[in-house]
Design a protein around this motif. Structure first.
Motif, PDB file in Angstrom:
ATOM      1  N   ILE A   9       0.816  -1.213   0.000  1.00 43.28           N
ATOM      2  CA  ILE A   9       0.000   0.000   0.000  1.00 43.28           C
ATOM      3  C   ILE A   9       0.850   1.264   0.000  1.00 43.28           C
ATOM      4  O   ILE A   9       0.393   2.341  -0.345  1.00 43.28           O
ATOM      5  N   THR A  10       2.106   1.136   0.377  1.00 46.64           N
ATOM      6  CA  THR A  10       3.012   2.284   0.383  1.00 46.64           C
ATOM      7  C   THR A  10       3.762   2.448  -0.934  1.00 46.64           C
ATOM      8  O   THR A  10       4.526   3.398  -1.084  1.00 46.64           O
ATOM      9  N   ASP A  11       3.574   1.535  -1.880  1.00 43.05           N
ATOM     10  CA  ASP A  11       4.276   1.592  -3.152  1.00 43.05           C
ATOM     11  C   ASP A  11       3.445   2.355  -4.183  1.00 43.05           C
ATOM     12  O   ASP A  11       2.218   2.350  -4.149  1.00 43.05           O
ATOM     13  N   VAL A  12       4.171   3.006  -5.100  1.00 45.48           N
ATOM     14  CA  VAL A  12       3.501   3.770  -6.143  1.00 45.48           C
ATOM     15  C   VAL A  12       2.707   2.851  -7.064  1.00 45.48           C
ATOM     16  O   VAL A  12       1.616   3.207  -7.535  1.00 45.48           O
ATOM     17  N   GLU A  13       3.236   1.645  -7.322  1.00 45.85           N
ATOM     18  CA  GLU A  13       2.564   0.728  -8.215  1.00 45.85           C
ATOM     19  C   GLU A  13       1.201   0.309  -7.699  1.00 45.85           C
ATOM     20  O   GLU A  13       0.316  -0.063  -8.474  1.00 45.85           O
ATOM     21  N   PHE A  14       1.001   0.362  -6.393  1.00 42.20           N
ATOM     22  CA  PHE A  14      -0.284  -0.001  -5.809  1.00 42.20           C
ATOM     23  C   PHE A  14      -1.378   0.965  -6.248  1.00 42.20           C
ATOM     24  O   PHE A  14      -2.533   0.567  -6.432  1.00 42.20           O
ATOM     25  N   TYR A  15      -1.023   2.223  -6.417  1.00 42.83           N
ATOM     26  CA  TYR A  15      -1.995   3.231  -6.825  1.00 42.83           C
ATOM     27  C   TYR A  15      -1.986   3.472  -8.326  1.00 42.83           C
ATOM     28  O   TYR A  15      -2.916   4.059  -8.873  1.00 42.83           O
ATOM     29  N   ARG A  16      -0.939   3.023  -8.991  1.00 42.10           N
ATOM     30  CA  ARG A  16      -0.824   3.301 -10.413  1.00 42.10           C
ATOM     31  C   ARG A  16      -1.807   2.478 -11.237  1.00 42.10           C
ATOM     32  O   ARG A  16      -2.388   2.989 -12.200  1.00 42.10           O
ATOM     33  N   ASP A  17      -2.019   1.214 -10.878  1.00 44.10           N
ATOM     34  CA  ASP A  17      -2.887   0.358 -11.677  1.00 44.10           C
ATOM     35  C   ASP A  17      -4.317   0.889 -11.787  1.00 44.10           C
ATOM     36  O   ASP A  17      -4.856   0.974 -12.890  1.00 44.10           O
ATOM     37  N   PRO A  18      -4.993   1.273 -10.699  1.00 40.04           N
ATOM     38  CA  PRO A  18      -6.351   1.819 -10.858  1.00 40.04           C
ATOM     39  C   PRO A  18      -6.386   3.120 -11.655  1.00 40.04           C
ATOM     40  O   PRO A  18      -7.310   3.336 -12.452  1.00 40.04           O
ATOM     41  N   VAL A  19      -5.391   3.975 -11.462  1.00 41.29           N
ATOM     42  CA  VAL A  19      -5.346   5.235 -12.212  1.00 41.29           C
ATOM     43  C   VAL A  19      -5.150   4.955 -13.699  1.00 41.29           C
ATOM     44  O   VAL A  19      -5.824   5.549 -14.558  1.00 41.29           O
ATOM     45  N   ASP A  20      -4.227   4.037 -14.019  1.00 42.31           N
ATOM     46  CA  ASP A  20      -4.010   3.688 -15.424  1.00 42.31           C
ATOM     47  C   ASP A  20      -5.263   3.078 -16.039  1.00 42.31           C
ATOM     48  O   ASP A  20      -5.628   3.404 -17.183  1.00 42.31           O
ATOM     49  N   GLN A  21      -5.924   2.205 -15.318  1.00 41.69           N
ATOM     50  CA  GLN A  21      -7.138   1.588 -15.844  1.00 41.69           C
ATOM     51  C   GLN A  21      -8.204   2.636 -16.138  1.00 41.69           C
ATOM     52  O   GLN A  21      -8.895   2.561 -17.160  1.00 41.69           O
ATOM     53  N   PHE A  22      -8.324   3.605 -15.256  1.00 44.30           N
ATOM     54  CA  PHE A  22      -9.345   4.643 -15.456  1.00 44.30           C
ATOM     55  C   PHE A  22      -9.052   5.483 -16.691  1.00 44.30           C
ATOM     56  O   PHE A  22      -9.912   5.659 -17.567  1.00 44.30           O
TER      57      PHE A  22
END
Length: 211
Positions: free
Chosen positions: A151-164
């Motif tokens: 949850i502290t990694d950037v990749e954790f938040y990148r996937d939903p943003v990229d999908q959107f």
């Protein structure tokens, strides 16, 4: 002391309200983009063939009225018999305009069937290659190839943003494909006389894009 505490409390409350306003505005903007993409995919794209077909038929009817008004002038053009051919150069374009009015309904139907077929094939190809295109554009990170990001990694938040955002781009591409292919309903009847070596312009050639 009590006065200072109240001021501090008011400042904290104002800051929280400001942050809440920014977050709510950002959330509303993201929701609006998502709703727009969903509206385009679910409502606009299925309706576009009918829009182009309906306006093409209305344009054909207006072309008939144009011919009714222009026939007397076309008759006067037969007075000039100079040049090659029986009707003369002044009246020959009128015959092609009459021919265009006669064959336009068939060409409208052909353009609609061709545009639907091409659009369906284009979207099918887009669905097949879109994942590959996205992977080549976004790239992959080998550090997370064997473990899930935390949850502290950037990749954790990148996937939903990229999908959107890639979903929004997908909706835009589908809309552009639909607009370019369904234009054939108007383009084929308007430009078919070029194959006869004629460049006469009818009333429908001046009509703007229906979509």
């Amino acid at each position: 002391m009590q006065f200072g505490g109240s001021l501090m409390g008011e400042g904290i409350g104002t800051g929280i309200a400001a942050v809440g306003g920014v977050v709510s505005s950002f959330t509303f903007a993201i929701a609006s983009i998502g709703m727009t993409a969903a509206f385009i995919l679910y409502y606009v794209l299925p309706f576009m063939p009918f829009i182009y077909f309906f306006f093409a038929v209305i344009g054909w009817i207006k072309g008939i009225f144009e011919a009714m008004v222009g026939v007397p002038l076309w008759a006067l053009a037969h007075i000039r018999i100079d040049g090659e051919g029986l009707p003369g150069e002044a009246a020959v374009n009128g015959y092609f305009l009459i021919l265009e009015i006669i064959i336009r309904p068939i060409l409208i139907l052909f353009g609609m069937l061709a545009s639907i077929t091409i659009f369906a094939a284009s979207v099918q190809i887009l669905n097949e290659i879109f994942d590959l295109v996205v992977s080549n554009l976004a790239g992959t990170n080998d550090a997370y190839a064997t473990e899930d990001p935390g949850i502290t990694d950037v990749e954790f938040y990148r996937d939903p943003v990229d999908q959107f955002f890639y979903t929004v781009i997908y909706a835009v591409i589908c809309y552009l494909l639909a607009q370019s292919t369904f234009k054939m309903i108007d383009t084929i009847p308007n430009q078919i006389l070029r194959w006869a070596g004629q460049s006469v312009s009818s009333f429908n050639d001046q009509r703007q894009d229906a979509a």
